[in-house]
Structures are given as C-alpha cells and as structure tokens.
Design a protein around this motif. Structure first.
Motif, mmCIF file in Angstrom:
data_model
loop_
_atom_site.group_PDB
_atom_site.id
_atom_site.type_symbol
_atom_site.label_atom_id
_atom_site.label_comp_id
_atom_site.label_asym_id
_atom_site.label_seq_id
_atom_site.Cartn_x
_atom_site.Cartn_y
_atom_site.Cartn_z
ATOM 1 N N TYR A 66 0.795 -0.966 -0.007
ATOM 2 C CA TYR A 66 0.046 -0.085 0.183
ATOM 3 C C TYR A 66 0.798 1.169 0.052
ATOM 4 N N ILE A 67 0.330 2.387 -0.459
ATOM 5 C CA ILE A 67 0.969 3.664 -0.640
ATOM 6 C C ILE A 67 1.507 3.971 0.803
ATOM 7 N N ASP A 68 0.952 3.637 1.846
ATOM 8 C CA ASP A 68 1.465 4.022 3.294
ATOM 9 C C ASP A 68 2.877 3.470 3.430
ATOM 10 N N ILE A 69 3.050 2.117 3.195
ATOM 11 C CA ILE A 69 4.151 1.657 3.208
ATOM 12 C C ILE A 69 5.191 2.129 2.426
ATOM 13 N N PHE A 70 4.789 2.175 1.051
ATOM 14 C CA PHE A 70 5.714 2.761 0.245
ATOM 15 C C PHE A 70 6.203 4.193 0.892
ATOM 16 N N LEU A 71 5.439 4.918 1.380
ATOM 17 C CA LEU A 71 5.827 6.315 2.001
ATOM 18 C C LEU A 71 6.925 5.869 3.184
ATOM 19 N N ASP A 72 6.431 5.042 3.918
ATOM 20 C CA ASP A 72 7.276 4.595 5.129
ATOM 21 C C ASP A 72 8.795 4.136 4.687
ATOM 22 N N ILE A 73 8.729 3.436 3.532
ATOM 23 C CA ILE A 73 10.160 3.041 3.067
ATOM 24 C C ILE A 73 10.743 4.263 2.408
ATOM 25 N N SER A 74 10.094 5.104 1.903
ATOM 26 C CA SER A 74 10.850 6.075 1.271
ATOM 27 C C SER A 74 11.286 6.913 2.490
ATOM 28 N N ASN A 75 10.692 7.300 3.449
ATOM 29 C CA ASN A 75 11.224 8.007 4.641
ATOM 30 C C ASN A 75 12.292 7.399 5.431
ATOM 31 N N ALA A 76 12.275 6.057 5.463
ATOM 32 C CA ALA A 76 13.204 5.341 6.097
ATOM 33 C C ALA A 76 14.388 5.597 5.303
ATOM 34 N N LEU A 77 14.336 5.257 3.832
ATOM 35 C CA LEU A 77 15.609 5.345 3.298
ATOM 36 C C LEU A 77 16.064 6.647 2.902
ATOM 37 N N ASP A 78 15.202 7.676 3.412
ATOM 38 C CA ASP A 78 15.708 9.155 2.954
ATOM 39 C C ASP A 78 15.579 9.504 1.434
ATOM 40 N N VAL A 79 14.796 8.848 0.793
ATOM 41 C CA VAL A 79 14.816 8.805 -0.655
ATOM 42 C C VAL A 79 13.328 9.661 -0.978
ATOM 43 N N LYS A 80 13.419 10.659 -1.644
ATOM 44 C CA LYS A 80 11.975 11.346 -2.040
ATOM 45 C C LYS A 80 11.149 10.034 -2.992
ATOM 46 N N PRO A 81 9.932 10.040 -2.635
ATOM 47 C CA PRO A 81 9.148 9.261 -3.372
ATOM 48 C C PRO A 81 9.059 9.089 -4.852
ATOM 49 N N ASP A 82 9.213 10.328 -5.502
ATOM 50 C CA ASP A 82 9.300 10.781 -6.726
ATOM 51 C C ASP A 82 10.782 9.838 -7.344
ATOM 52 N N LYS A 83 11.640 9.959 -6.580
ATOM 53 C CA LYS A 83 12.876 9.541 -6.930
ATOM 54 C C LYS A 83 12.713 7.962 -7.104
ATOM 55 N N LEU A 84 11.918 7.238 -6.329
ATOM 56 C CA LEU A 84 11.709 5.620 -6.570
ATOM 57 C C LEU A 84 10.981 5.365 -7.718
ATOM 58 N N LEU A 85 9.826 6.477 -8.147
ATOM 59 C CA LEU A 85 9.012 6.240 -9.137
ATOM 60 C C LEU A 85 9.814 6.662 -10.588
ATOM 61 N N GLU A 86 11.085 7.398 -10.516
ATOM 62 C CA GLU A 86 11.489 7.890 -11.606
ATOM 63 C C GLU A 86 11.944 6.851 -12.534
ATOM 64 N N GLU A 87 11.779 6.908 -13.805
ATOM 65 C CA GLU A 87 12.133 5.826 -14.977
ATOM 66 C C GLU A 87 13.582 6.248 -15.136
ATOM 67 N N ASP A 88 14.515 5.364 -15.402
ATOM 68 C CA ASP A 88 15.981 5.485 -15.529
ATOM 69 C C ASP A 88 16.277 5.490 -17.053
#
Length: 76
Positions: A54-76
C-alpha cells in the motif's frame, strides 16, 4: 495487479532494494524502521506480484531510506 503496471511495479521494487543496500541496511533493519515484518520487505524486493503493498508502506520506506518518493518512481 493490472498487467500493464507490472514493469513499473518491478522497477519500484528493485529501486527499493537498491536504495536499501546503498544506505547499508539489511532487510531486517528496514523492516524494523518502518514497523513491518521482514517478510513484507522480502515480498516487496522479490517483486512478488501476489503481494501488492500500500501507499503508506511505500511512503514509510521512502522516509526510512531518506529518498523522495518521486525518486523511487523515476524512469531510468
């Protein structure tokens, strides 16, 4: 999960694993930081298509890793 979303889901899961390792965390440490079981992290990182997080877990992971959520969703 819709089939058309699988590739994006897969990339997101792989990026979570990448940033976890980059930060020097084990799966157990990340699970503890977000208050979830290590099985949650394993399912996410193994791109378990039967396990959609779920999105709340995604956001928790983003916070824990100190990575902005959009960075995780960026296309490489």
């Amino acid at each position: 999960m819709k089939k058309e979303h699988y590739d994006k889901y897969r990339k997101l899961c792989l990026k979570i694993a990448y940033y976890r390792k980059l930060r020097g965390y084990t799966q157990e440490q990340l699970a503890e930081k977000i208050g979830k079981s290590v099985e949650h992290i394993k399912c996410i990182e193994n791109v378990n298509i039967d396990y959609i997080f779920y999105i709340d877990i995604f956001l928790d992971i983003s916070n824990a890793l100190d990575v902005k959520p959009d960075k995780l969703l960026e296309e490489d």
